[in-house]
Design a protein around this motif. Structure first.
Motif, PDB file in Angstrom:
ATOM      1  N   ILE A 147       0.829  -1.215   0.000  1.00  0.00           N
ATOM      2  CA  ILE A 147       0.000   0.000   0.000  1.00  0.00           C
ATOM      3  C   ILE A 147       0.863   1.265   0.000  1.00  0.00           C
ATOM      4  CG2 ILE A 147      -1.707   1.341   1.301  1.00  0.00           C
ATOM      5  CD1 ILE A 147      -2.928  -1.409   2.153  1.00  0.00           C
ATOM      6  N   GLY A 148       1.830   1.345   0.893  1.00  0.00           N
ATOM      7  CA  GLY A 148       2.668   2.531   0.967  1.00  0.00           C
ATOM      8  C   GLY A 148       3.380   2.820  -0.344  1.00  0.00           C
ATOM      9  N   GLY A 149       3.955   1.801  -0.944  1.00  0.00           N
ATOM     10  CA  GLY A 149       4.651   1.977  -2.212  1.00  0.00           C
ATOM     11  C   GLY A 149       3.716   2.375  -3.336  1.00  0.00           C
ATOM     12  N   THR A 150       2.500   1.844  -3.314  1.00  0.00           N
ATOM     13  CA  THR A 150       1.527   2.199  -4.348  1.00  0.00           C
ATOM     14  C   THR A 150       1.138   3.670  -4.226  1.00  0.00           C
ATOM     15  OG1 THR A 150       0.704  -0.074  -4.374  1.00  0.00           O
ATOM     16  CG2 THR A 150      -0.711   1.618  -5.358  1.00  0.00           C
ATOM     17  N   VAL A 151       0.947   4.135  -3.003  1.00  0.00           N
ATOM     18  CA  VAL A 151       0.643   5.558  -2.792  1.00  0.00           C
ATOM     19  C   VAL A 151       1.786   6.414  -3.353  1.00  0.00           C
ATOM     20  CG1 VAL A 151       0.358   7.364  -1.044  1.00  0.00           C
ATOM     21  CG2 VAL A 151      -0.867   5.190  -0.805  1.00  0.00           C
ATOM     22  N   ARG A 152       3.014   6.018  -3.055  1.00  0.00           N
ATOM     23  CA  ARG A 152       4.172   6.778  -3.569  1.00  0.00           C
ATOM     24  C   ARG A 152       4.230   6.739  -5.097  1.00  0.00           C
ATOM     25  NH1 ARG A 152       6.414   4.166   0.751  1.00  0.00           N
ATOM     26  NH2 ARG A 152       6.890   5.545   2.497  1.00  0.00           N
ATOM     27  N   ASP A 153       3.876   5.610  -5.693  1.00  0.00           N
ATOM     28  CA  ASP A 153       3.887   5.492  -7.152  1.00  0.00           C
ATOM     29  C   ASP A 153       2.822   6.379  -7.805  1.00  0.00           C
ATOM     30  OD1 ASP A 153       5.926   3.622  -6.985  1.00  0.00           O
ATOM     31  OD2 ASP A 153       4.616   1.889  -7.326  1.00  0.00           O
ATOM     32  N   LEU A 154       1.691   6.563  -7.151  1.00  0.00           N
ATOM     33  CA  LEU A 154       0.592   7.351  -7.708  1.00  0.00           C
ATOM     34  C   LEU A 154       0.773   8.852  -7.507  1.00  0.00           C
ATOM     35  CD1 LEU A 154      -2.390   5.121  -6.529  1.00  0.00           C
ATOM     36  CD2 LEU A 154      -1.456   5.283  -8.844  1.00  0.00           C
ATOM     37  N   THR A 155       1.535   9.239  -6.507  1.00  0.00           N
ATOM     38  CA  THR A 155       1.668  10.652  -6.152  1.00  0.00           C
ATOM     39  C   THR A 155       2.181  11.521  -7.301  1.00  0.00           C
ATOM     40  OG1 THR A 155       1.918  10.090  -3.810  1.00  0.00           O
ATOM     41  CG2 THR A 155       2.711  12.259  -4.502  1.00  0.00           C
ATOM     42  N   PRO A 156       3.230  11.126  -8.026  1.00  0.00           N
ATOM     43  CA  PRO A 156       3.685  11.993  -9.127  1.00  0.00           C
ATOM     44  C   PRO A 156       2.606  12.217 -10.196  1.00  0.00           C
ATOM     45  CG  PRO A 156       5.358  10.353  -8.616  1.00  0.00           C
ATOM     46  CD  PRO A 156       4.121   9.987  -7.838  1.00  0.00           C
ATOM     47  N   ARG A 157       1.749  11.251 -10.387  1.00  0.00           N
ATOM     48  CA  ARG A 157       0.672  11.417 -11.362  1.00  0.00           C
ATOM     49  C   ARG A 157      -0.328  12.469 -10.886  1.00  0.00           C
ATOM     50  NH1 ARG A 157      -1.360   5.505 -12.634  1.00  0.00           N
ATOM     51  NH2 ARG A 157      -2.847   6.673 -13.903  1.00  0.00           N
ATOM     52  N   TRP A 158      -0.601  12.480  -9.582  1.00  0.00           N
ATOM     53  CA  TRP A 158      -1.476  13.507  -9.018  1.00  0.00           C
ATOM     54  C   TRP A 158      -0.830  14.884  -9.131  1.00  0.00           C
ATOM     55  CZ3 TRP A 158      -6.286  14.130  -8.360  1.00  0.00           C
ATOM     56  CH2 TRP A 158      -7.121  13.041  -8.127  1.00  0.00           C
ATOM     57  N   VAL A 159       0.441  14.959  -8.785  1.00  0.00           N
ATOM     58  CA  VAL A 159       1.150  16.238  -8.846  1.00  0.00           C
ATOM     59  C   VAL A 159       1.148  16.762 -10.286  1.00  0.00           C
ATOM     60  CG1 VAL A 159       3.410  17.341  -8.564  1.00  0.00           C
ATOM     61  CG2 VAL A 159       2.524  15.816  -6.771  1.00  0.00           C
ATOM     62  N   SER A 160       1.408  15.893 -11.226  1.00  0.00           N
ATOM     63  CA  SER A 160       1.404  16.277 -12.636  1.00  0.00           C
ATOM     64  C   SER A 160       0.022  16.783 -13.066  1.00  0.00           C
ATOM     65  CB  SER A 160       1.835  15.092 -13.497  1.00  0.00           C
ATOM     66  OG  SER A 160       1.784  15.421 -14.852  1.00  0.00           O
ATOM     67  N   ALA A 161      -1.022  16.080 -12.681  1.00  0.00           N
ATOM     68  CA  ALA A 161      -2.382  16.488 -13.038  1.00  0.00           C
ATOM     69  C   ALA A 161      -2.705  17.864 -12.464  1.00  0.00           C
ATOM     70  CB  ALA A 161      -3.393  15.456 -12.553  1.00  0.00           C
ATOM     71  N   LEU A 162      -2.260  18.116 -11.246  1.00  0.00           N
ATOM     72  CA  LEU A 162      -2.540  19.403 -10.609  1.00  0.00           C
ATOM     73  C   LEU A 162      -1.721  20.541 -11.211  1.00  0.00           C
ATOM     74  CD1 LEU A 162      -2.957  18.049  -7.009  1.00  0.00           C
ATOM     75  CD2 LEU A 162      -4.688  19.368  -8.269  1.00  0.00           C
ATOM     76  N   HIS A 163      -0.672  20.213 -11.939  1.00  0.00           N
ATOM     77  CA  HIS A 163       0.136  21.227 -12.616  1.00  0.00           C
ATOM     78  C   HIS A 163      -0.372  21.541 -14.031  1.00  0.00           C
ATOM     79  CE1 HIS A 163       3.051  20.771  -9.360  1.00  0.00           C
ATOM     80  NE2 HIS A 163       3.579  21.911  -9.795  1.00  0.00           N
ATOM     81  N   ARG A 164      -1.392  20.817 -14.478  1.00  0.00           N
ATOM     82  CA  ARG A 164      -1.922  21.095 -15.815  1.00  0.00           C
ATOM     83  C   ARG A 164      -2.575  22.485 -15.829  1.00  0.00           C
ATOM     84  NH1 ARG A 164      -4.568  15.262 -16.260  1.00  0.00           N
ATOM     85  NH2 ARG A 164      -6.363  16.426 -15.481  1.00  0.00           N
TER      86      ARG A 164
END
Length: 175
Positions: free
Chosen positions: A36-53
């Motif tokens: 779970i922890g690693g999956t959260v870390r893997d998804l975080t850059p995708r969220w950050v990228s989406a919020l920078h659009r």
């Protein structure tokens, strides 16, 4: 942009613990606790990228949250579930406090927040909850707690349920 056009979500999403989500494809039973922890870390850059659009503030439809609103919600989900996980790890059979996500979205004006600030806050909250999931010892995965509606969770099922929220909303924003 008015949050008042969004209809509150009244679904009980606990069904995702036993079946694949037809919308986002997430299957909770495929996720082992220690991942779970690693999956959260893997998804975080995708969220950050989406919020920078550049269009992060734009709603795709009047009744659909923008990427910013979903990001603020997920940031708060990360924080809420970190608190719930802490309760599960430190108390016997805790009762989780109610959280009205729709009232929070309105009160905190998700639609008016700064997407870059939300991205940073989401990344920080993700690291905290990921670290806490990483700290779970083998015998702790079965520790149990409850929501006020009676839904029971173990550390494992809480993590799986929580992870669906992060994945599902990333799907919602095409992240």
């Amino acid at each position: 942009m008015s949050n008042e056009e969004i209809q509150p979500d009244t679904k009980d999403w606990t069904w995702v613990l036993s079946q694949r989500c037809p919308e986002c494809g997430f299957t909770a039973t495929d996720v082992d606790g220690p991942a779970i922890g690693g999956t959260v870390r893997d998804l975080t850059p995708r969220w950050v990228s989406a919020l920078h659009r550049p269009d992060a503030r734009v709603r795709p439809a009047p009744t659909t949250w923008s990427t910013l609103e979903y990001g603020a919600h997920v940031r708060d989900v990360l924080r809420i579930f970190d608190g719930r996980l802490e309760l599960l790890l430190t108390q016997d059979d805790p009762l989780f406090e109610n959280w009205d996500q729709d009232a929070t979205a309105l009160a905190d004006r998700y639609d008016l927040q700064d997407p870059l600030v939300v991205a940073d806050e989401l990344a920080d909250a993700a690291e905290v909850v990921a670290d806490r999931f990483d700290s779970v010892a083998d015998p702790q995965w079965d520790r149990a707690g409850r929501r006020s509606n009676g839904s029971e969770f173990t550390v494992l099922t809480l993590g799986q349920y929580f992870l669906h929220d992060v994945v599902h909303h990333l799907h919602d924003v095409h992240g």
